[in-house]
Design an enzyme around this catalytic site. Structure first.
Site, mmCIF file in Angstrom:
data_model
loop_
_atom_site.group_PDB
_atom_site.id
_atom_site.type_symbol
_atom_site.label_atom_id
_atom_site.label_comp_id
_atom_site.label_asym_id
_atom_site.label_seq_id
_atom_site.Cartn_x
_atom_site.Cartn_y
_atom_site.Cartn_z
ATOM 1 N N GLY A 6 38.913 48.338 52.978
ATOM 2 C CA GLY A 6 39.025 47.815 51.618
ATOM 3 C C GLY A 6 37.818 48.211 50.791
ATOM 4 N N MET A 65 37.636 35.539 49.863
ATOM 5 C CA MET A 65 37.840 36.512 50.933
ATOM 6 C C MET A 65 36.752 36.380 52.006
ATOM 7 S SD MET A 65 38.971 40.053 49.092
ATOM 8 C CE MET A 65 40.709 40.515 48.986
ATOM 9 N N GLU A 83 39.353 32.145 53.262
ATOM 10 C CA GLU A 83 40.730 32.424 53.684
ATOM 11 C C GLU A 83 40.893 32.284 55.195
ATOM 12 O OE1 GLU A 83 41.772 36.544 52.982
ATOM 13 O OE2 GLU A 83 39.871 37.279 53.768
ATOM 14 N N ASP A 122 32.355 41.541 52.800
ATOM 15 C CA ASP A 122 32.297 40.434 53.751
ATOM 16 C C ASP A 122 30.881 40.193 54.286
ATOM 17 O OD1 ASP A 122 34.994 40.207 53.440
ATOM 18 O OD2 ASP A 122 35.510 41.241 55.303
ATOM 19 N N THR A 125 30.825 46.601 52.862
ATOM 20 C CA THR A 125 31.771 45.498 53.013
ATOM 21 C C THR A 125 31.375 44.318 52.140
ATOM 22 O OG1 THR A 125 32.707 43.824 54.464
ATOM 23 C CG2 THR A 125 30.580 44.679 55.120
ATOM 24 N N ARG A 158 37.414 36.962 56.274
ATOM 25 C CA ARG A 158 38.285 36.294 57.248
ATOM 26 C C ARG A 158 37.507 35.541 58.314
ATOM 27 N NH1 ARG A 158 42.111 38.430 60.148
ATOM 28 N NH2 ARG A 158 43.104 39.332 58.318
#
Lengths: 409, 409
Positions: A14, A184, A241, A139, A137, A186
């Site tokens: 992503g 976002m 999420e 994340d 990322t 995970r």
């Protein structure tokens, strides 16, 4: 150390708002190095390389390449694809045909796995090729990094959105008294946690933050929301999420699985909104920013964008200096003033490992982050990226991949 | 024309990013008019006035009042409350006690209904008071207006978000091939339509737009998505939260109803995402920006912000000139160069009427807007608002309502 030949760069996973800064850093540094070799792009990551979907980047206008510094999305397209043993043979044959001696792969954990395997496959085939991973990322879960390029921009956008929608909530809480924002990330709560950067006053949003690093209990959540609501008349919740129960199972999944075997998550925010309405009996709202979190270049962090560029630039410098099989990392050299430098880590150490938010940075009640996290994250969202505007909107660039296409056969 | 006394200003309904520009316009114009009268704020709209929750705005620092020009949310708080006959008696008694002769009410359709009824109640009670409505709505559905303050900023934010998440989608469409963005605007499709401002190239997002002004057919939707997907490999859909079937019934509702009898909508985006996955068998994603659409001051339209201020300023000028029972309107004086001026319309004409997107501005297939709409909307999103930043985030102001509180008894 001198190795003659061409370079190839590709992106996977992503995108982040600033991922193209890294690509731009790779391309500009290569082109400005004065080397004879070409620099190619694999269009749509390793999958594009395998399909022979490759362009010579010299065919692009330099101002368009420079425009990647303010353009979101994956500028040379991305993929999610797990390379097989059969693929490797084909891949090496293509790399040989184009005399690729420098391979730059820009992505997150899974992409570093791909980069590592490509490096091994080349070595096994006796093909001398320097492979450098360029981190990316939102994340923020790449190990051996103080932080990942892409995180600061997503953090800045989510914190600004929580501040704005929080002010909205407190100023008109007669209808929907609870706002749930789904973030976002995970398995790592960094981005969810970053929403705390928004809060200036004790009663400001967010009031509650739920992270995937600690178990989520429905009863605690409901009593937390009820307590804040009774105190303030409204409550702003940010939830990852990927919140999980005490057995480590995701609380809300769709049942589907992706190419890397990751379970597909779905609808945490909506589920919690419904839960609040049903169990507490107060009206709630859910904001799910979705891909805007990783694409909002219009409010990206200048610090993040510059570091993403630096990571790409450093990748080329490392490769030209003879390094290989490593990913560029970001290291914090100083906190005040904030200063960040690049370093490196072996690709096989980073592949498929996720760096989670330290549990010490989560409060005892498991519903907020500590000031230590705030001190860590604050410098990463400083500054804004100047973007050319046209008709009131950011005028992002688009490279033209009909130009410079290579023929493999 | 001279009427001595005090003024009161209040806000109601959902905020827009620039609603406080109007309040700032009212306050600054009143304070700078050199009048002896005070200017009060009703905290949380008409409900706050009824509760005696009223402050003298002279107690606020002028720089904080000026800061309303870059601060989202309802700066003096808002409500959703339908005033009853009993309320009116109490309301007039409070207005008399504070010698309120000028009443400024800032909001959308329902708020203009409240302003009209307040005006009538004052007249019935023999209390001379000039009432001016100040328009506000991101929905752009106020009649007799070329456009509504608040629309341009929401339009700019949604168009930028669609451009960014559209670039994201096209650059990594290997996983989620369809993106659905749900836009606010229950019965008027203006904001949904504004997403079309994003598109520069024929293959850019958005590809499909579904509006509440024309019936939504599931079969047409699915075949539209499938067609675009087959052509491009991905598809970006923007859908209004209030799409309705051929009988005018909302396609997706939660069953709940608000104070004004409006049915509560829910989950159109998620429902369509599920439909695409189930019926076409391709993976989809849903972005629901929610209240960010009406709060995103960090990317508000300067044109819109300035016009919102002008509407507030004009309201005071109209009232001081002896006008009453009217709402300020925005009229387009010229298209190129774009120029906008204020005018007025009687409150009873505007109350409870929604101006919908003209059906001529929707294409024949009912899945996009025409170029005429683009020409209409484009000037409204021009320019950005300069916002003071602190620690990488917009440093919005917060008025201090512990200061200047009035006592009614």
């Amino acid at each position: 150390m001198s190795l003659q030949g061409n370079a190839l760069v590709a992106q996977s996973g992503g995108p982040s708002a600033v991922i193209n800064n890294s690509i731009c850093g790779v391309i500009e540094t290569w082109l400005d190095s004065g080397r004879q070799g070409k620099i190619y792009a694999g269009i749509s990551g390793i999958k594009g390389v395998l399909n022979g979907d490759i362009v010579d980047l010299a065919a692009q206008r330099r101002e368009d390449v420079a425009g990647l510094r303010y353009t979101p999305g994956a500028g040379i397209f991305s993929c999610r694809y797990k390379v097989s043993a059969v693929d490797h043979e084909k891949l090496i044959s293509i790399l040989k045909k184009l005399n690729i001696r420098y391979f730059f792969y820009n992505g997150g954990n899974d992409s570093m796995d791909t980069a590592y395997k490509t490096w091994r496959a080349a070595a096994d085939a006796g093909w001398e090729m320097r492979v450098i991973g360029v981190p990316k990322t939102i994340d923020n879960d790449l190990p051996f990094c103080d932080h990942s390029p892409g995180f600061g921009s997503a953090a800045k956008y989510i914190a600004a959105t929580v501040r704005e929608t929080g002010i909205d909530l407190e100023s008109v809480s007669t209808k929907n008294k609870v706002t749930i924002l789904e973030a976002m990330g995970r398995d790592a709560g960094w981005l969810t946690a970053a929403s705390a950067l928004s809060r200036r006053f004790p009663d400001e949003a967010p009031h509650l933050i739920y992270l995937p690093e600690v178990p989520f209990y429905k009863e605690s959540f409901l009593s937390d929301v009820e307590r804040v609501y009774k105190q303030l008349g409204y409550c702003y919740v940010v939830v990852s999420e990927g919140i999980s129960d005490e057995n480590g199972e995701y609380c809300f999944t769709s049942g589907a699985v992706d190419a890397f075997g990751h379970v597909q998550l779905s609808g945490v925010g909506i589920a919690l909104k419904d839960m609040v309405e049903r169990e507490i009996g107060i009206r709630a709202r859910c904001n799910t920013l979705g891909t805007a979190q990783r694409a909002a270049m219009h409010f990206a962090s200048k610090t993040d964008a510059d570091e993403a560029y630096m990571a790409g630039k450093t990748a080329v410098e490392y490769a030209l200096a003879g390094k290989s099989g490593v990913m560029v990392t970001l290291q914090r050299a100083s906190d005040d003033p904030y200063r960040c430098v690049c370093s490196e880590v072996e690709l096989d150490k980073v592949a498929n490992i996720e760096q989670k938010l330290p549990v010490e940075w989560i409060n005892e009640q498991h519903n907020y982050v500590t000031d230590e996290f705030i001190r860590y994250a604050r410098p990463l969202i400083e500054g804004e990226v100047a973007i050319p505007m046209k008709h009131g909107l950011p005028n992002y660039v688009r490279l033209d991949f009909s130009k410079g296409r290579v023929s493999i056969d």
